[in-house]
Design a protein around this motif. Structure first.
Motif, PDB file in Angstrom:
ATOM      1  N   ARG A 185       0.815  -1.211   0.000  1.00  0.00           N
ATOM      2  CA  ARG A 185       0.000   0.000   0.000  1.00  0.00           C
ATOM      3  C   ARG A 185       0.852   1.266   0.000  1.00  0.00           C
ATOM      4  NH1 ARG A 185      -3.111  -2.757   3.997  1.00  0.00           N
ATOM      5  NH2 ARG A 185      -2.058  -1.510   5.585  1.00  0.00           N
ATOM      6  N   GLU A 186       2.053   1.189   0.581  1.00  0.00           N
ATOM      7  CA  GLU A 186       2.852   2.388   0.789  1.00  0.00           C
ATOM      8  C   GLU A 186       3.917   2.620  -0.277  1.00  0.00           C
ATOM      9  OE1 GLU A 186       4.454   1.826   4.645  1.00  0.00           O
ATOM     10  OE2 GLU A 186       2.560   2.189   5.705  1.00  0.00           O
ATOM     11  N   VAL A 187       4.367   1.546  -0.932  1.00  0.00           N
ATOM     12  CA  VAL A 187       5.476   1.657  -1.879  1.00  0.00           C
ATOM     13  C   VAL A 187       5.106   0.958  -3.174  1.00  0.00           C
ATOM     14  CG1 VAL A 187       7.915   1.145  -2.275  1.00  0.00           C
ATOM     15  CG2 VAL A 187       7.120   1.666   0.051  1.00  0.00           C
ATOM     16  N   ALA A 188       5.384   1.608  -4.301  1.00  0.00           N
ATOM     17  CA  ALA A 188       5.149   0.974  -5.594  1.00  0.00           C
ATOM     18  C   ALA A 188       6.069  -0.238  -5.738  1.00  0.00           C
ATOM     19  CB  ALA A 188       5.409   1.968  -6.724  1.00  0.00           C
ATOM     20  N   GLY A 189       5.481  -1.370  -6.104  1.00  0.00           N
ATOM     21  CA  GLY A 189       6.254  -2.597  -6.215  1.00  0.00           C
ATOM     22  C   GLY A 189       6.641  -3.189  -4.883  1.00  0.00           C
ATOM     23  N   GLY A 190       5.964  -2.774  -3.803  1.00  0.00           N
ATOM     24  CA  GLY A 190       6.323  -3.243  -2.475  1.00  0.00           C
ATOM     25  C   GLY A 190       6.131  -4.736  -2.283  1.00  0.00           C
ATOM     26  N   ALA A 191       5.063  -5.295  -2.861  1.00  0.00           N
ATOM     27  CA  ALA A 191       4.804  -6.725  -2.707  1.00  0.00           C
ATOM     28  C   ALA A 191       5.939  -7.546  -3.316  1.00  0.00           C
ATOM     29  CB  ALA A 191       3.469  -7.090  -3.356  1.00  0.00           C
ATOM     30  N   GLU A 192       6.378  -7.144  -4.502  1.00  0.00           N
ATOM     31  CA  GLU A 192       7.479  -7.864  -5.153  1.00  0.00           C
ATOM     32  C   GLU A 192       8.764  -7.738  -4.350  1.00  0.00           C
ATOM     33  OE1 GLU A 192       5.471  -5.718  -6.528  1.00  0.00           O
ATOM     34  OE2 GLU A 192       4.277  -6.959  -7.906  1.00  0.00           O
ATOM     35  N   ARG A 193       8.959  -6.576  -3.711  1.00  0.00           N
ATOM     36  CA  ARG A 193      10.160  -6.362  -2.908  1.00  0.00           C
ATOM     37  C   ARG A 193      10.182  -7.296  -1.703  1.00  0.00           C
ATOM     38  NH1 ARG A 193      11.713  -0.425  -0.430  1.00  0.00           N
ATOM     39  NH2 ARG A 193      13.819  -0.925   0.295  1.00  0.00           N
ATOM     40  N   ILE A 194       9.030  -7.445  -1.035  1.00  0.00           N
ATOM     41  CA  ILE A 194       8.957  -8.341   0.117  1.00  0.00           C
ATOM     42  C   ILE A 194       9.164  -9.788  -0.319  1.00  0.00           C
ATOM     43  CG2 ILE A 194       7.404  -9.252   1.884  1.00  0.00           C
ATOM     44  CD1 ILE A 194       8.491  -6.567   2.616  1.00  0.00           C
ATOM     45  N   ASP A 195       8.566 -10.162  -1.446  1.00  0.00           N
ATOM     46  CA  ASP A 195       8.757 -11.526  -1.959  1.00  0.00           C
ATOM     47  C   ASP A 195      10.237 -11.809  -2.222  1.00  0.00           C
ATOM     48  OD1 ASP A 195       6.075 -12.137  -1.855  1.00  0.00           O
ATOM     49  OD2 ASP A 195       5.676 -11.528  -3.929  1.00  0.00           O
ATOM     50  N   ALA A 196      10.918 -10.817  -2.795  1.00  0.00           N
ATOM     51  CA  ALA A 196      12.338 -11.001  -3.091  1.00  0.00           C
ATOM     52  C   ALA A 196      13.148 -11.138  -1.808  1.00  0.00           C
ATOM     53  CB  ALA A 196      12.851  -9.820  -3.925  1.00  0.00           C
ATOM     54  N   LEU A 197      12.830 -10.320  -0.805  1.00  0.00           N
ATOM     55  CA  LEU A 197      13.542 -10.422   0.470  1.00  0.00           C
ATOM     56  C   LEU A 197      13.344 -11.803   1.090  1.00  0.00           C
ATOM     57  CD1 LEU A 197      12.804  -6.932   2.084  1.00  0.00           C
ATOM     58  CD2 LEU A 197      15.029  -7.798   1.357  1.00  0.00           C
ATOM     59  N   TRP A 198      12.133 -12.312   1.033  1.00  0.00           N
ATOM     60  CA  TRP A 198      11.852 -13.635   1.600  1.00  0.00           C
ATOM     61  C   TRP A 198      12.667 -14.712   0.896  1.00  0.00           C
ATOM     62  CZ3 TRP A 198       9.090 -15.474   5.714  1.00  0.00           C
ATOM     63  CH2 TRP A 198       8.865 -16.859   5.742  1.00  0.00           C
ATOM     64  N   ASN A 199      12.743 -14.622  -0.408  1.00  0.00           N
ATOM     65  CA  ASN A 199      13.407 -15.667  -1.195  1.00  0.00           C
ATOM     66  C   ASN A 199      14.930 -15.572  -1.143  1.00  0.00           C
ATOM     67  OD1 ASN A 199      10.961 -16.804  -2.085  1.00  0.00           O
ATOM     68  ND2 ASN A 199      10.805 -15.296  -3.739  1.00  0.00           N
ATOM     69  N   GLU A 200      15.450 -14.340  -0.977  1.00  0.00           N
ATOM     70  CA  GLU A 200      16.891 -14.140  -1.094  1.00  0.00           C
ATOM     71  C   GLU A 200      17.603 -13.943   0.234  1.00  0.00           C
ATOM     72  OE1 GLU A 200      17.238 -10.806  -3.652  1.00  0.00           O
ATOM     73  OE2 GLU A 200      16.178 -11.751  -5.338  1.00  0.00           O
ATOM     74  N   ARG A 201      16.879 -13.599   1.286  1.00  0.00           N
ATOM     75  CA  ARG A 201      17.504 -13.290   2.568  1.00  0.00           C
ATOM     76  C   ARG A 201      16.953 -14.217   3.652  1.00  0.00           C
ATOM     77  NH1 ARG A 201      21.752  -9.673   1.659  1.00  0.00           N
ATOM     78  NH2 ARG A 201      21.138  -8.283  -0.039  1.00  0.00           N
ATOM     79  N   PRO A 202      17.653 -15.283   4.005  1.00  0.00           N
ATOM     80  CA  PRO A 202      17.177 -16.190   5.060  1.00  0.00           C
ATOM     81  C   PRO A 202      16.932 -15.477   6.394  1.00  0.00           C
ATOM     82  CG  PRO A 202      18.984 -17.187   3.847  1.00  0.00           C
ATOM     83  CD  PRO A 202      18.900 -15.754   3.384  1.00  0.00           C
ATOM     84  N   ALA A 203      17.725 -14.448   6.714  1.00  0.00           N
ATOM     85  CA  ALA A 203      17.537 -13.728   7.980  1.00  0.00           C
ATOM     86  C   ALA A 203      16.202 -13.004   8.010  1.00  0.00           C
ATOM     87  CB  ALA A 203      18.674 -12.728   8.188  1.00  0.00           C
ATOM     88  N   PHE A 204      15.758 -12.528   6.855  1.00  0.00           N
ATOM     89  CA  PHE A 204      14.459 -11.862   6.781  1.00  0.00           C
ATOM     90  C   PHE A 204      13.345 -12.855   7.091  1.00  0.00           C
ATOM     91  CE2 PHE A 204      10.667 -10.601   4.371  1.00  0.00           C
ATOM     92  CZ  PHE A 204      10.460  -9.325   4.871  1.00  0.00           C
ATOM     93  N   ALA A 205      13.421 -14.059   6.516  1.00  0.00           N
ATOM     94  CA  ALA A 205      12.421 -15.090   6.791  1.00  0.00           C
ATOM     95  C   ALA A 205      12.422 -15.468   8.267  1.00  0.00           C
ATOM     96  CB  ALA A 205      12.685 -16.317   5.916  1.00  0.00           C
TER      97      ALA A 205
END
Length: 213
Positions: A119-139
């Motif tokens: 809701r707050e950032v354009a492309g925010g959903a894709e950014r969170i998905d990428a963090l989940w997939n690429e950063r184990p610490a984020f998960a």
């Protein structure tokens, strides 16, 4: 932080007015009527807020679910003690849902964070998905936050349930909101602290800068 008039008004509506409504209604309508009257100020407040913002956010949804549970308890002949638990039952159900989501592929906090950033950032959903997939610490951080909120909400329900069945109704109405606000406030402070710790840690900032807050 300064106490803003809007914040003081919210405290009055959610803490003072329910107790006052209960005291005024008790001599005329008994405990059940007094409890129903005590629910009127926060219900009206939530409806006014809903009309102002033209959307149902998480807080408004919890309040509306609480109203539905109250009406259901009344229709089923719910006792005054049961009516005291209407909001705690909602938060407890959410806490259990958080805990049950931990073994799943993605916990509930992930989806809440994803929706907030989208809701707050354009492309925010894709950014969170990428963090989940690429950063184990984020998960890992998402699962820890889900666990902490799940335990906190279920503990709040257990404590307020004990109070509702053990304490006089008037004492519960006075003390219970402070318990609820205290636990929610502690969870929020911990979340902000934990997020700040992650951002200031040795890991790459990119793994946490997509987190809401």
């Amino acid at each position: 932080m300064k106490l803003r008039p809007a914040f003081l008004l919210e405290l009055a509506v959610n803490l003072l007015l329910p107790w006052l409504a209960y005291r005024l209604a008790l001599p005329h309508w008994g405990e059940t009527g007094g409890l129903i009257a005590s629910a009127v100020p926060p219900v009206v407040w939530s409806l006014v807020e809903l009309a102002r913002f033209r959307r149902v956010d998480a807080l408004s949804l919890i309040v509306l679910i609480g109203i539905v549970l109250s009406i259901g308890a009344m229709a089923l002949g719910g006792s005054p003690r049961m009516l005291l638990l209407r909001e705690s039952l909602v938060s407890g159900a959410i806490g259990v849902a958080f805990l049950l989501s931990l073994p799943m592929r993605r916990p509930l906090i992930f989806y809440l964070a994803r929706a907030t950033v989208a809701r707050e950032v354009a492309g925010g959903a894709e950014r969170i998905d990428a963090l989940w997939n690429e950063r184990p610490a984020f998960a890992t951080s998402m699962r820890l936050m889900t666990a902490v909120w799940g335990v906190g909400l279920t503990s709040e329900t257990a404590l307020r349930s004990w109070m509702a069945w053990s304490w006089p109704v008037e004492r519960f109405l006075v003390v219970s909101p402070f318990i609820g606000y205290g636990i929610y406030g502690a969870l929020l402070v911990w979340t902000l602290w934990y997020r700040k710790t992650l951002r200031n840690g040795p890991r790459d900032d990119a793994q946490t800068d997509g987190m809401p807050g």
